[in-house]
Design an enzyme around this catalytic site. Sequence first.
Site, PDB file in Angstrom:
ATOM      1  N   ARG A   1      29.650 -14.741 -23.897  1.00  0.00           N
ATOM      2  CA  ARG A   1      30.357 -14.157 -22.752  1.00  0.00           C
ATOM      3  C   ARG A   1      31.675 -14.871 -22.427  1.00  0.00           C
ATOM      4  O   ARG A   1      32.672 -14.217 -22.108  1.00  0.00           O
ATOM      5  CB  ARG A   1      29.442 -14.184 -21.524  1.00  0.00           C
ATOM      6  CG  ARG A   1      28.197 -13.309 -21.697  1.00  0.00           C
ATOM      7  CD  ARG A   1      27.376 -13.359 -20.423  1.00  0.00           C
ATOM      8  NE  ARG A   1      26.151 -12.573 -20.528  1.00  0.00           N
ATOM      9  CZ  ARG A   1      25.359 -12.327 -19.500  1.00  0.00           C
ATOM     10  NH1 ARG A   1      25.653 -12.799 -18.297  1.00  0.00           N
ATOM     11  NH2 ARG A   1      24.269 -11.616 -19.651  1.00  0.00           N
TER      12      ARG A   1
ATOM     13  N   ASP B   1      29.535 -14.347 -15.415  1.00  0.00           N
ATOM     14  CA  ASP B   1      30.189 -14.314 -16.728  1.00  0.00           C
ATOM     15  C   ASP B   1      30.002 -12.986 -17.467  1.00  0.00           C
ATOM     16  O   ASP B   1      30.485 -12.826 -18.589  1.00  0.00           O
ATOM     17  CB  ASP B   1      29.750 -15.507 -17.594  1.00  0.00           C
ATOM     18  CG  ASP B   1      28.265 -15.566 -17.842  1.00  0.00           C
ATOM     19  OD1 ASP B   1      27.568 -14.577 -17.537  1.00  0.00           O
ATOM     20  OD2 ASP B   1      27.785 -16.600 -18.348  1.00  0.00           O
ATOM     21  N   ASP B   2      29.307 -12.020 -16.837  1.00  0.00           N
ATOM     22  CA  ASP B   2      29.275 -10.670 -17.429  1.00  0.00           C
ATOM     23  C   ASP B   2      30.195  -9.722 -16.652  1.00  0.00           C
ATOM     24  O   ASP B   2      30.104  -8.510 -16.781  1.00  0.00           O
ATOM     25  CB  ASP B   2      27.845 -10.108 -17.502  1.00  0.00           C
ATOM     26  CG  ASP B   2      27.075 -10.235 -16.198  1.00  0.00           C
ATOM     27  OD1 ASP B   2      27.646 -10.744 -15.217  1.00  0.00           O
ATOM     28  OD2 ASP B   2      25.899  -9.809 -16.155  1.00  0.00           O
TER      29      ASP B   2
ATOM     30  N   ASP C   1      23.522 -15.909  -3.688  1.00  0.00           N
ATOM     31  CA  ASP C   1      24.353 -14.934  -2.964  1.00  0.00           C
ATOM     32  C   ASP C   1      23.774 -14.587  -1.593  1.00  0.00           C
ATOM     33  O   ASP C   1      24.504 -14.432  -0.606  1.00  0.00           O
ATOM     34  CB  ASP C   1      24.595 -13.667  -3.812  1.00  0.00           C
ATOM     35  CG  ASP C   1      23.353 -13.123  -4.487  1.00  0.00           C
ATOM     36  OD1 ASP C   1      22.247 -13.622  -4.218  1.00  0.00           O
ATOM     37  OD2 ASP C   1      23.482 -12.174  -5.290  1.00  0.00           O
TER      38      ASP C   1
HETATM   39  N1  UDP Z   1      23.043 -17.763 -15.353  1.00  0.00           N
HETATM   40  C1  UDP Z   1      22.856 -19.121 -15.240  1.00  0.00           C
HETATM   41  N2  UDP Z   1      21.714 -19.657 -15.766  1.00  0.00           N
HETATM   42  C2  UDP Z   1      20.779 -18.912 -16.393  1.00  0.00           C
HETATM   43  C3  UDP Z   1      20.969 -17.536 -16.508  1.00  0.00           C
HETATM   44  C4  UDP Z   1      22.107 -16.976 -15.961  1.00  0.00           C
HETATM   45  O1  UDP Z   1      23.714 -19.802 -14.696  1.00  0.00           O
HETATM   46  O2  UDP Z   1      19.771 -19.455 -16.844  1.00  0.00           O
HETATM   47  C5  UDP Z   1      24.264 -17.171 -14.806  1.00  0.00           C
HETATM   48  C6  UDP Z   1      25.004 -16.377 -15.860  1.00  0.00           C
HETATM   49  O3  UDP Z   1      25.868 -17.212 -16.565  1.00  0.00           O
HETATM   50  C7  UDP Z   1      25.708 -15.336 -15.027  1.00  0.00           C
HETATM   51  C8  UDP Z   1      24.757 -15.117 -13.854  1.00  0.00           C
HETATM   52  O4  UDP Z   1      23.905 -16.255 -13.802  1.00  0.00           O
HETATM   53  O5  UDP Z   1      26.951 -15.774 -14.557  1.00  0.00           O
HETATM   54  C9  UDP Z   1      23.935 -13.848 -13.989  1.00  0.00           C
HETATM   55  O6  UDP Z   1      23.221 -13.919 -15.197  1.00  0.00           O
HETATM   56  P1  UDP Z   1      22.703 -12.663 -16.007  1.00  0.00           P
HETATM   57  O7  UDP Z   1      23.777 -11.633 -16.036  1.00  0.00           O
HETATM   58  O8  UDP Z   1      22.232 -13.145 -17.340  1.00  0.00           O
HETATM   59  O9  UDP Z   1      21.454 -12.197 -15.189  1.00  0.00           O
HETATM   60  P2  UDP Z   1      21.327 -11.234 -13.939  1.00  0.00           P
HETATM   61  O10 UDP Z   1      20.921 -12.134 -12.816  1.00  0.00           O
HETATM   62  O11 UDP Z   1      22.668 -10.606 -13.709  1.00  0.00           O
HETATM   63  O12 UDP Z   1      20.289 -10.287 -14.362  1.00  0.00           O
END
Ligand code: UDP
Length: 267
Positions: A29, A102-103, A181
């Site tokens: 990413r 980062d996505d 958040d």
């Molecule tokens: N992230 C993190 N540690 C983890 C998994 C995710 O810091 O073990 C961060 C990741 O880099 C991104 C955010 O949390 O900036 C959201 O991660 P992701 O999109 O994989 O998961 P979501 O919570 O959106 O389903």
Amino acid sequence: YIDKRNNKPLKPLKILITVKTTFKNHLTRIRQIYDTWYKLAPESIFFISDAFDPVLNSTLQGRFVNTSCGSSHDPISLGCKLDEELKLIPKINPTWYCHVDDDNYVNIPALINTLNNFNPEFPYYIGRTATKQPTPQNGRYFWFAIGGAGICLSKAAIKIMTPNIKDLYNLYATRDGMPDDLALGFIMDILGIKMTEVTNFLSQYDNVDALPLHAIIDTPILSFRESDKAFVNLPYFFHPDDDPYKFQTLHCFLFPKQCNPKLRRLG
Ligand code: UDP
């Protein structure tokens, strides 16, 4: 930057954007961000991670921040990272601060355009809700901005928040297990700053792939959805191996002068 809607230069503003990341995403990413929207405002973008990475450290010239935060997806590790993101704000002293994941793809001119609609001297906490109703938490009811759609704070909000936000992570993530958040929204509510919703900050819960192309131009923040690889409704301009997140395709669509000539073009 030029405002694509009227071809006039955008009013410049001092912005700080922090990208929350984790070691396993550095080569995937972060690489995609570095090759695309990072190039629109490199001095304003910092990456907050959980492991030292000599390559990123030298490529990003001081804008890569390693932390001692855990590298998992639990509230403590994520709260710790948001804390580190917020600690950067007073060092940079921006007019606007934005957090992204980062996505996220950040369309910087569209973001500047959006923020320019708000007076930074007024305390703004801007983002997108993820709930249908205000969230109940510790006896309060409030709307909070979901981290995955981007969250922005004005200079005045930062000023109110800074002396009060000693340790988001210690106060909320460890004690009450609030996600980062939600904890930020809780603190904002205590400080009397209500969330202002900007509906085109788009998280992975939005159908980014259903956006008409003319709307993409004005969308400040978009999310790539890892689970079903959904992103904007554009055909791949490049070989998917060169453009796994379609960030290159979108970037090339929005900023044709920045199309990377080294990528394998399709069609
Ligand atoms: N992230 C993190 N540690 C983890 C998994 C995710 O810091 O073990 C961060 C990741 O880099 C991104 C955010 O949390 O900036 C959201 O991660 P992701 O999109 O994989 O998961 P979501 O919570 O959106 O389903």
